[in-house]
Design a protein around this motif. Structure first.
Motif, PDB file in Angstrom:
ATOM      1  N   GLU A 110     -16.071  18.003  18.387  1.00 34.66           N
ATOM      2  CA  GLU A 110     -17.223  17.670  17.544  1.00 34.66           C
ATOM      3  C   GLU A 110     -17.031  16.327  16.844  1.00 34.66           C
ATOM      4  N   GLN A 111     -15.828  16.079  16.342  1.00 33.02           N
ATOM      5  CA  GLN A 111     -15.555  14.797  15.690  1.00 33.02           C
ATOM      6  C   GLN A 111     -15.661  13.638  16.688  1.00 33.02           C
ATOM      7  N   ILE A 112     -15.153  13.855  17.875  1.00 31.02           N
ATOM      8  CA  ILE A 112     -15.220  12.809  18.899  1.00 31.02           C
ATOM      9  C   ILE A 112     -16.677  12.518  19.263  1.00 31.02           C
ATOM     10  N   ALA A 113     -17.473  13.571  19.439  1.00 27.86           N
ATOM     11  CA  ALA A 113     -18.886  13.396  19.796  1.00 27.86           C
ATOM     12  C   ALA A 113     -19.669  12.674  18.700  1.00 27.86           C
ATOM     13  N   ALA A 114     -19.197  12.750  17.451  1.00 29.25           N
ATOM     14  CA  ALA A 114     -19.900  12.138  16.322  1.00 29.25           C
ATOM     15  C   ALA A 114     -19.492  10.682  16.074  1.00 29.25           C
ATOM     16  N   VAL A 115     -18.547  10.150  16.853  1.00 23.00           N
ATOM     17  CA  VAL A 115     -18.101   8.765  16.660  1.00 23.00           C
ATOM     18  C   VAL A 115     -19.269   7.815  16.899  1.00 23.00           C
ATOM     19  N   VAL A 116     -19.459   6.901  15.952  1.00 28.34           N
ATOM     20  CA  VAL A 116     -20.478   5.854  16.068  1.00 28.34           C
ATOM     21  C   VAL A 116     -19.769   4.524  15.858  1.00 28.34           C
ATOM     22  N   LEU A 117     -19.688   3.740  16.920  1.00 31.47           N
ATOM     23  CA  LEU A 117     -18.999   2.452  16.851  1.00 31.47           C
ATOM     24  C   LEU A 117     -19.893   1.363  16.287  1.00 31.47           C
ATOM     25  N   ASP A 118     -19.262   0.400  15.610  1.00 26.72           N
ATOM     26  CA  ASP A 118     -19.952  -0.812  15.176  1.00 26.72           C
ATOM     27  C   ASP A 118     -19.966  -1.739  16.383  1.00 26.72           C
ATOM     28  N   PRO A 119     -21.132  -1.953  17.021  1.00 28.61           N
ATOM     29  CA  PRO A 119     -21.175  -2.749  18.255  1.00 28.61           C
ATOM     30  C   PRO A 119     -20.749  -4.208  18.059  1.00 28.61           C
ATOM     31  N   GLY A 120     -20.778  -4.682  16.834  1.00 30.63           N
ATOM     32  CA  GLY A 120     -20.299  -6.031  16.567  1.00 30.63           C
ATOM     33  C   GLY A 120     -18.791  -6.148  16.682  1.00 30.63           C
ATOM     34  N   GLU A 121     -18.094  -4.997  16.624  1.00 26.68           N
ATOM     35  CA  GLU A 121     -16.632  -5.010  16.673  1.00 26.68           C
ATOM     36  C   GLU A 121     -16.058  -4.303  17.889  1.00 26.68           C
ATOM     37  N   HIS A 122     -16.707  -3.196  18.316  1.00 21.43           N
ATOM     38  CA  HIS A 122     -16.137  -2.389  19.403  1.00 21.43           C
ATOM     39  C   HIS A 122     -17.222  -1.948  20.374  1.00 21.43           C
ATOM     40  N   SER A 123     -16.876  -1.968  21.653  1.00 20.97           N
ATOM     41  CA  SER A 123     -17.859  -1.668  22.686  1.00 20.97           C
ATOM     42  C   SER A 123     -17.772  -0.247  23.227  1.00 20.97           C
ATOM     43  N   GLU A 124     -16.617   0.409  23.090  1.00 27.26           N
ATOM     44  CA  GLU A 124     -16.466   1.766  23.619  1.00 27.26           C
ATOM     45  C   GLU A 124     -15.233   2.416  23.014  1.00 27.26           C
ATOM     46  N   TYR A 125     -15.165   3.731  23.163  1.00 25.55           N
ATOM     47  CA  TYR A 125     -13.940   4.446  22.807  1.00 25.55           C
ATOM     48  C   TYR A 125     -13.530   5.288  23.999  1.00 25.55           C
ATOM     49  N   SER A 126     -12.259   5.674  24.012  1.00 27.37           N
ATOM     50  CA  SER A 126     -11.764   6.468  25.116  1.00 27.37           C
ATOM     51  C   SER A 126     -10.581   7.309  24.671  1.00 27.37           C
ATOM     52  N   LEU A 127     -10.401   8.424  25.333  1.00 32.70           N
ATOM     53  CA  LEU A 127      -9.235   9.293  25.189  1.00 32.70           C
ATOM     54  C   LEU A 127      -8.609   9.390  26.561  1.00 32.70           C
ATOM     55  N   ARG A 128      -7.323   9.079  26.656  1.00 23.81           N
ATOM     56  CA  ARG A 128      -6.633   9.083  27.945  1.00 23.81           C
ATOM     57  C   ARG A 128      -5.206   9.564  27.753  1.00 23.81           C
ATOM     58  N   THR A 129      -4.612  10.016  28.836  1.00 23.60           N
ATOM     59  CA  THR A 129      -3.197  10.358  28.806  1.00 23.60           C
ATOM     60  C   THR A 129      -2.396   9.065  28.702  1.00 23.60           C
ATOM     61  N   LEU A 130      -1.129   9.190  28.345  1.00 25.71           N
ATOM     62  CA  LEU A 130      -0.283   7.995  28.294  1.00 25.71           C
ATOM     63  C   LEU A 130      -0.214   7.300  29.648  1.00 25.71           C
ATOM     64  N   GLU A 131      -0.138   8.079  30.717  1.00 27.13           N
ATOM     65  CA  GLU A 131      -0.084   7.488  32.053  1.00 27.13           C
ATOM     66  C   GLU A 131      -1.352   6.689  32.348  1.00 27.13           C
ATOM     67  N   GLU A 132      -2.492   7.209  31.947  1.00 27.06           N
ATOM     68  CA  GLU A 132      -3.751   6.481  32.148  1.00 27.06           C
ATOM     69  C   GLU A 132      -3.806   5.230  31.281  1.00 27.06           C
ATOM     70  N   TRP A 133      -3.343   5.326  30.021  1.00 23.45           N
ATOM     71  CA  TRP A 133      -3.344   4.147  29.147  1.00 23.45           C
ATOM     72  C   TRP A 133      -2.407   3.070  29.696  1.00 23.45           C
ATOM     73  N   GLN A 134      -1.303   3.463  30.267  1.00 21.45           N
ATOM     74  CA  GLN A 134      -0.354   2.475  30.782  1.00 21.45           C
ATOM     75  C   GLN A 134      -0.990   1.600  31.856  1.00 21.45           C
ATOM     76  N   ARG A 135      -1.838   2.175  32.676  1.00 19.40           N
ATOM     77  CA  ARG A 135      -2.516   1.404  33.731  1.00 19.40           C
ATOM     78  C   ARG A 135      -3.585   0.471  33.147  1.00 19.40           C
ATOM     79  N   GLU A 136      -4.078   0.768  31.966  1.00 19.39           N
ATOM     80  CA  GLU A 136      -5.201   0.046  31.365  1.00 19.39           C
ATOM     81  C   GLU A 136      -4.782  -1.075  30.397  1.00 19.39           C
TER      82      GLU A 136
END
Length: 167
Positions: A110-136
């Motif tokens: 529910e908290q994740i679904a309620a995230v509202v980003l400031d488009p002037g600062e951030h374009s997206e959010y993501s949750l990933r495993t460490l292995e996925e983050w390492q590739r990114e």
């Protein structure tokens, strides 16, 4: 070295310049780190946070910046996961930069679904495993993420250091 005493105002002028930032590190209930992508030229993944304002403590900065960048009002406990030192990078950032990374805890769906980003600062959010983050992520940025994730898991605190040309 001289033993001449200087008044504090004069002494401070002889010291290296530094700025400071603070942020909150979150995971979801599955332990996947939460990050937001900067919308500036770097497009780097980062934790909700930012530079300290005059008169603010690092904790106040982390909570304020999280609210401004994600809409989340953090009310959890104050627990430091790590400190981060970035050396003076000349014209790119002409001062040392010192960071404080606090534990934001686990986010519910529910908290994740309620995230509202400031488009002037951030374009997206993501949750990933460490292995996925390492590739990114860039290697230095990922190393810091992995250290902070491990500090959370073990209940320890880490110190990370980046000097020009190394991070």
């Amino acid at each position: 070295m001289t033993n001449t005493w200087l008044p504090p105002v004069e002494y401070v002028e002889t010291l290296p310049r530094a700025t400071a930032y603070a942020c909150l590190f979150f995971t979801d209930t599955a332990g996947r780190p939460f990050q937001i992508r900067a919308s500036d030229r770097t497009r780097r993944w980062q934790w909700p946070g930012g530079n300290m304002d005059p008169g603010e403590t690092p904790w106040e900065t982390a909570v304020r910046e999280c609210r401004e960048e994600t809409g989340m009002v953090f009310t959890g406990e104050q627990r430091l996961l790590g400190a981060h030192f970035l050396g003076d990078r000349g014209e790119e950032w002409p001062a040392n930069h010192i960071g404080f990374i606090f534990d934001g805890g686990e986010l519910t769906d529910e908290q994740i679904a309620a995230v509202v980003l400031d488009p002037g600062e951030h374009s997206e959010y993501s949750l990933r495993t460490l292995e996925e983050w390492q590739r990114e992520m860039e290697p230095g940025d990922f190393a810091r993420l992995a250290e902070i994730h491990e500090a959370r898991r073990t209940g320890s605190t880490v110190y990370a250091e980046d000097r020009p040309g190394t991070g």
